[in-house]
Design a protein around this motif. Structure first.
Motif, PDB file in Angstrom:
ATOM      1  N   MET A  71      35.013  70.009 133.031  1.00  0.00           N
ATOM      2  CA  MET A  71      35.313  69.639 131.651  1.00  0.00           C
ATOM      3  C   MET A  71      35.474  68.122 131.544  1.00  0.00           C
ATOM      4  O   MET A  71      34.987  67.504 130.594  1.00  0.00           O
ATOM      5  CB  MET A  71      36.574  70.349 131.179  1.00  0.00           C
ATOM      6  CG  MET A  71      36.784  70.261 129.691  1.00  0.00           C
ATOM      7  SD  MET A  71      37.780  71.615 129.036  1.00  0.00           S
ATOM      8  CE  MET A  71      38.953  71.897 130.318  1.00  0.00           C
ATOM      9  N   LEU A  72      36.146  67.539 132.520  1.00  0.00           N
ATOM     10  CA  LEU A  72      36.318  66.082 132.536  1.00  0.00           C
ATOM     11  C   LEU A  72      34.970  65.388 132.666  1.00  0.00           C
ATOM     12  O   LEU A  72      34.698  64.399 131.966  1.00  0.00           O
ATOM     13  CB  LEU A  72      37.226  65.674 133.710  1.00  0.00           C
ATOM     14  CG  LEU A  72      37.479  64.173 133.889  1.00  0.00           C
ATOM     15  CD1 LEU A  72      38.178  63.601 132.661  1.00  0.00           C
ATOM     16  CD2 LEU A  72      38.319  63.939 135.138  1.00  0.00           C
TER      17      LEU A  72
ATOM     18  N   ARG B  55      33.219  65.466 129.347  1.00  0.00           N
ATOM     19  CA  ARG B  55      33.782  64.478 128.416  1.00  0.00           C
ATOM     20  C   ARG B  55      33.300  63.070 128.719  1.00  0.00           C
ATOM     21  O   ARG B  55      33.166  62.234 127.832  1.00  0.00           O
ATOM     22  CB  ARG B  55      35.307  64.525 128.494  1.00  0.00           C
ATOM     23  CG  ARG B  55      35.924  65.741 127.830  1.00  0.00           C
ATOM     24  CD  ARG B  55      37.415  65.797 128.108  1.00  0.00           C
ATOM     25  NE  ARG B  55      38.046  66.937 127.450  1.00  0.00           N
ATOM     26  CZ  ARG B  55      39.260  67.373 127.745  1.00  0.00           C
ATOM     27  NH1 ARG B  55      39.973  66.775 128.695  1.00  0.00           N
ATOM     28  NH2 ARG B  55      39.769  68.409 127.097  1.00  0.00           N
ATOM     29  N   GLN B  56      33.057  62.793 130.004  1.00  0.00           N
ATOM     30  CA  GLN B  56      32.641  61.451 130.409  1.00  0.00           C
ATOM     31  C   GLN B  56      31.131  61.269 130.378  1.00  0.00           C
ATOM     32  O   GLN B  56      30.624  60.240 130.822  1.00  0.00           O
ATOM     33  CB  GLN B  56      33.185  61.150 131.804  1.00  0.00           C
ATOM     34  CG  GLN B  56      34.716  61.059 131.838  1.00  0.00           C
ATOM     35  CD  GLN B  56      35.252  60.801 133.231  1.00  0.00           C
ATOM     36  OE1 GLN B  56      34.554  60.999 134.225  1.00  0.00           O
ATOM     37  NE2 GLN B  56      36.498  60.347 133.309  1.00  0.00           N
TER      38      GLN B  56
ATOM     39  N   THR C 188      36.912  77.254 129.371  1.00  0.00           N
ATOM     40  CA  THR C 188      36.382  76.015 129.948  1.00  0.00           C
ATOM     41  C   THR C 188      34.903  75.857 129.630  1.00  0.00           C
ATOM     42  O   THR C 188      34.443  74.783 129.225  1.00  0.00           O
ATOM     43  CB  THR C 188      36.604  76.009 131.472  1.00  0.00           C
ATOM     44  OG1 THR C 188      37.998  76.123 131.743  1.00  0.00           O
ATOM     45  CG2 THR C 188      36.067  74.730 132.104  1.00  0.00           C
TER      46      THR C 188
ATOM     47  N   ARG D 222      34.308  74.794 126.089  1.00  0.00           N
ATOM     48  CA  ARG D 222      34.621  73.384 125.860  1.00  0.00           C
ATOM     49  C   ARG D 222      33.536  72.479 126.437  1.00  0.00           C
ATOM     50  O   ARG D 222      33.171  71.461 125.828  1.00  0.00           O
ATOM     51  CB  ARG D 222      35.986  73.052 126.468  1.00  0.00           C
ATOM     52  CG  ARG D 222      37.135  73.666 125.678  1.00  0.00           C
ATOM     53  CD  ARG D 222      38.444  73.570 126.441  1.00  0.00           C
ATOM     54  NE  ARG D 222      39.507  74.303 125.749  1.00  0.00           N
ATOM     55  CZ  ARG D 222      40.583  74.787 126.335  1.00  0.00           C
ATOM     56  NH1 ARG D 222      40.759  74.620 127.649  1.00  0.00           N
ATOM     57  NH2 ARG D 222      41.495  75.433 125.646  1.00  0.00           N
ATOM     58  N   VAL D 223      33.024  72.837 127.607  1.00  0.00           N
ATOM     59  CA  VAL D 223      31.935  72.072 128.201  1.00  0.00           C
ATOM     60  C   VAL D 223      30.717  72.103 127.283  1.00  0.00           C
ATOM     61  O   VAL D 223      30.057  71.079 127.058  1.00  0.00           O
ATOM     62  CB  VAL D 223      31.581  72.617 129.601  1.00  0.00           C
ATOM     63  CG1 VAL D 223      30.272  72.022 130.116  1.00  0.00           C
ATOM     64  CG2 VAL D 223      32.704  72.318 130.585  1.00  0.00           C
TER      65      VAL D 223
ATOM     66  N   HIS E  29      31.151  69.772 124.351  1.00  0.00           N
ATOM     67  CA  HIS E  29      30.973  68.361 124.715  1.00  0.00           C
ATOM     68  C   HIS E  29      29.530  68.038 125.075  1.00  0.00           C
ATOM     69  O   HIS E  29      29.085  66.898 124.919  1.00  0.00           O
ATOM     70  CB  HIS E  29      31.872  68.000 125.904  1.00  0.00           C
ATOM     71  CG  HIS E  29      33.314  67.834 125.544  1.00  0.00           C
ATOM     72  ND1 HIS E  29      33.781  66.776 124.786  1.00  0.00           N
ATOM     73  CD2 HIS E  29      34.389  68.591 125.832  1.00  0.00           C
ATOM     74  CE1 HIS E  29      35.094  66.895 124.627  1.00  0.00           C
ATOM     75  NE2 HIS E  29      35.485  67.996 125.241  1.00  0.00           N
ATOM     76  N   CYS E  30      28.808  69.044 125.565  1.00  0.00           N
ATOM     77  CA  CYS E  30      27.438  68.822 126.034  1.00  0.00           C
ATOM     78  C   CYS E  30      26.549  69.966 125.532  1.00  0.00           C
ATOM     79  O   CYS E  30      26.213  70.883 126.287  1.00  0.00           O
ATOM     80  CB  CYS E  30      27.427  68.751 127.565  1.00  0.00           C
ATOM     81  SG  CYS E  30      25.819  68.397 128.281  1.00  0.00           S
TER      82      CYS E  30
END
Length: 303
Positions: free
Chosen positions: A1-2, A5-6, A36, A39-40, A43-44
């Motif tokens: 997930m981090l 986000r990056q 998870t 959320r991924v 973000h993508c």
């Protein structure tokens, strides 16, 4: 997930998802993993282009957490890629699995059978293994023991020798079929093999289900202390997991063990709690099974 986000490359994110998906499910963290993955994906959004099995993973994760509506949403919310019959077969199997959980076995069979032929067409060993295993479960629930054994043999033939988790799950299901036939020696041998494979794969979820299901064998063969030990081992595993269907089934088995031990009041309380948990999950055929257990044994006790 981090990493998502990056702005990590989608292809690398897809590789991570492929590597850890089964580990999350085996650890009993289906809901955590589903959340998870969602959320991924937020973000993508392009991740699905690099991970064709993403919908299948999300469906499996939500199912593992007992969230049937979310699982169904992921099965139907994305458009299919034309010509991708292999991925279509995976989704057919997931849909059939959802129907199996809801007790709609004839409908599940009608979806799983064409998925089997697609898996054969594509020479997809894992898909063949999983589809035949589901067909085993469906036909077992329908009382078609010989057909269930046929699908078990098909699944064993297809299953790669290196896939300990898959072999463990399949051997567990074959144990259930042989237990239904009262072939106790064969059933116990299969359960022992299943345990070895599941322990090698560190699959806590299916080990918990196996230990719970073993209580039926031990009750039927008069080994009540061993049934208690198996039940306790299942409980130890389920304590640390997000497996609501597993916990509900644990209390059903606990009620059967308590009754076999001559504790009818405790058994009745445990069965009612199992019924409460299955109601929360919305699984009507499991509710019917618990009600039948309550009616059968307490009418007998009253008589």
């Amino acid at each position: 997930m981090l990493a998502a986000r990056q702005g990590a490359p989608p292809a690398l994110l897809a590789q991570v998802i492929e590597k850890v998906h089964l580990r999350f499910l085996a650890a009993g963290l289906g809901t955590t993993w589903a959340q998870t993955l969602e959320r991924v994906t937020a973000h993508c959004p392009q991740i699905e282009e690099h991970c064709p099995a993403l919908r299948d993973y999300l469906t499996a994760a939500w199912m593992a957490g007992g969230h049937w509506r979310q699982a169904q949403r992921w099965l139907t919310s994305r458009t299919q890629h034309p010509g991708d019959t292999q991925n279509s077969a995976r989704l057919l199997v997931r849909q059939a699995g959802l129907l199996w959980w809801r007790g709609r076995w004839s409908q599940a069979y009608r979806l799983a059978l064409p998925a089997w032929y697609l898996a054969v067409k594509h020479h997809d060993a894992l898909l063949k293994t999983r589809t035949a295993r589901l067909l085993l479960l469906i036909t077992w629930r329908q009382g078609k023991v010989d057909e269930a054994l046929h699908w078990g043999e098909q699944s064993l033939k297809a299953c790669p020798a290196t896939q300990s988790q898959e072999r463990g799950r399949l051997l567990h299901r074959l144990y259930l079929v042989h237990l239904a036939r009262k072939a106790y020696s064969r059933a116990e041998d299969l359960a022992s093999q299943a345990q070895a494979h599941l322990e090698a794969a560190q699959d806590r979820v299916n080990l918990a289900h196996l230990w719970a299901d073993l209580t039926d064998l031990y009750i039927q063969t008069g080994r009540l202390e061993t049934a208690q030990e198996a039940l306790y081992r299942a409980y130890q595993l389920w304590q640390a997991m997000d497996d609501p269907a597993g916990r509900a089934d644990y209390y059903r088995h606990a009620a059967r063990v308590a009754l076999a031990l001559g504790r009818p009041n405790q058994a009745r309380e445990l069965a009612h709690y199992a019924l409460h948990l299955w109601k929360r999950l919305g699984i009507s055929w499991e509710q019917h099974r618990i009600r039948a257990f309550l009616q059968r044994h307490w009418e007998t006790a009253a008589a």
